[in-house]
Design an enzyme around this catalytic site. Structure first.
Site, PDB file in Angstrom:
ATOM      1  N   ASP A   1     -64.771 -19.403  55.085  1.00 11.73           N
ATOM      2  CA  ASP A   1     -65.291 -18.014  54.595  1.00 11.73           C
ATOM      3  C   ASP A   1     -66.786 -17.621  55.012  1.00 11.73           C
ATOM      4  OD1 ASP A   1     -63.351 -17.401  53.297  1.00 11.73           O
ATOM      5  OD2 ASP A   1     -63.457 -18.593  51.628  1.00 11.73           O
TER       6      ASP A   1
ATOM      7  N   ASP B   1     -57.493 -11.097  54.980  1.00  8.31           N
ATOM      8  CA  ASP B   1     -59.622 -11.615  55.030  1.00  8.31           C
ATOM      9  C   ASP B   1     -60.076 -11.903  56.035  1.00  8.31           C
ATOM     10  OD1 ASP B   1     -57.338 -12.074  53.160  1.00  8.31           O
ATOM     11  OD2 ASP B   1     -58.698 -12.754  51.742  1.00  8.31           O
TER      12      ASP B   1
HETATM   13  N1  GLY Z   1     -61.218 -13.213  50.182  1.00  9.27           N
HETATM   14  C1  GLY Z   1     -60.161 -13.469  48.915  1.00  9.27           C
HETATM   15  C2  GLY Z   1     -60.710 -12.383  47.998  1.00  9.27           C
HETATM   16  O1  GLY Z   1     -59.723 -11.687  49.327  1.00  9.27           O
HETATM   17  O2  GLY Z   1     -60.012 -12.337  46.889  1.00  9.27           O
END
Ligand code: GLY
Length: 407
Positions: A120, A180
């Site tokens: 992330d 993501d």
């Molecule tokens: N990246 C985690 C979410 O979108 O909840």
């Protein structure tokens, strides 16, 4: 590109009145706030946030079950969104209180540049330090970003050809990659431009190509999690973690994919990524369960539709991506894309989604859903919805400005 001197009422008027051709095909949200009310709400809410969160060493994320503010440590994937909101606020409104707050809420994240336990990095560091560097040119911010990018690529596996997403749930997936993760490539493209180190570019291409090959179904929707074998590179699972079912279309995942392949086209000029983004757009907007106000349910295939929670965050991410995608396609397609983006923004700006000024918190948008099946953050304000809403607003303003200069 920058428009710091516009007043808020001017911005909002540009947004909703100037060349903003809301489609008559799409039912409009009832009870839309007036332009003045939206203008007052945006500036007032962000100024209120600056005062409320001053001096805090954790950043706001959401509301807990009692409706109290949920703050997150720097290691949380959402920690960069609040400083990102403040950077955009400073850029749009030009008020120095936003600048001071943006700096302090960014700088508490510095140690994350060394955190190699998560994919992330882009969410955390590019939304905060990335916007900060773009706007201030602070060389220390640049150093932090480059170090962050080198940390992120320690998660790349050459056999798989992807950056590993999670280290948790080792009993389910040996090497999970989630849709993501496309969002984190933006930091790596930036690092390539700044350092000229081709490792960053090559990893982005490899990761995106593997994602295109393995994450997408025939109908152009995407799986959430692909489990790879790190020794052979084979796909072992096609799953969900936050969606309704392995074969369903989790809304935020579709939004991340749309945004991710749009940025891939921006950074490479390779038409295959543009086509992928257009196909995702078509999937979302032709889905039978997309509501008339264009704010998706948390999963487009959730079983209880129409009685399922919405996810305003997906809508905000989609709108922001569409304002960029619309600049890359021909006039006929861009008209439809901008109509969709504008309709979403009108819905999100209405009292159905925009938080009341009487709220006891400082978020902009209500009705996002974090993890439905874990009973976590359902139908509440979440900071990433606000971030992409502000980014969409900024992109909309810039596209209006570009139209004006082209006339
Ligand atoms: N990246 C985690 C979410 O979108 O909840």
């Amino acid at each position: 590109m920058k428009i710091p001197s516009l007043s808020i009422p001017v911005i909002i008027l540009m947004l909703f009145n100037s060349g903003c051709n809301i489609s008559t095909q799409q039912p409009r949200t009832e009870n839309s706030l007036s332009i003045e009310a939206v203008s007052n709400a945006v500036s007032g809410r962000l100024s209120d946030a600056v005062v409320r969160y001053e001096g805090m060493t954790n950043n706001p994320r959401s509301l807990d079950e009692e409706g109290e503010l949920d703050l997150v440590r720097p290691g949380d994937w959402t920690s960069g969104f609040y400083p990102g909101c403040l950077w955009y606020a400073w850029e749009i409104y030009g008020d120095s209180s936003f600048l001071q707050a943006a700096k302090s809420h960014t700088e508490i994240l510095e140690n994350e540049k060394l955190n190699g336990t998560t994919h992330d990095m882009g969410f955390k560091m590019f939304c905060s330090y990335g916007n900060g560097y773009r706007l201030t040119g602070d060389l220390h911010y640049k150093e932090v970003l480059i170090e962050s990018a080198y940390t992120l690529i320690t998660r790349f596996n050459e056999t798989v050809g992807c950056i590993r997403s999670w280290d948790h749930n080792g009993n389910k997936w040996k090497f999970p990659v989630i849709i993501d993760n496309m969002m984190n490539l933006e930091l790596l493209f930036w690092a390539f431009q700044e350092t000229n180190d081709s490792i960053f570019y090559n990893i982005c291409i490899s990761h995106a190509d593997k994602t295109m090959a393995n994450h997408f179904r025939e109908n152009n929707s995407s799986y959430h999690v692909i489990g790879y074998n790190p020794e052979t590179g084979e796909v072992e699972q096609k799953n969900t973690h936050q969606g309704y079912a392995h074969e369903s279309a989790w809304s935020r995942g579709q939004a991340w994919g749309l945004y991710g392949f749009t940025l891939m086209y921006r950074e490479t000029g390779d038409i295959k990524y543009l086509k992928q983004a257009e196909k995702i757009h078509e999937f979302i907007f032709s889905h039978k369960n997309l509501p008339p106000d264009l704010i998706p349910y948390w999963d487009l295939d959730a079983p209880g539709i129409p009685d399922e929670p919405r996810d305003a965050s997906s809508a905000a991410i989609i709108a922001s991506a569409l304002y960029e995608l619309g600049t890359y396609v021909d006039a006929k397609n861009s008209e439809e894309i901008y109509e969709h983006a504008n309709s979403i923004m009108e819905s999100l700006s209405s009292e159905n989604y925009f938080c009341s000024k009487n709220s006891k918190h400082a978020f902009l948008l209500d009705h996002s859903t974090g993890q439905m099946l874990k009973n976590s953050e359902i139908d509440v304000p979440i900071i990433y919805a606000d971030y992409y809403f502000i980014e969409a607003l900024y992109r909309k303003i810039n596209s209006e400005n570009a139209d004006d200069t082209n006339q």
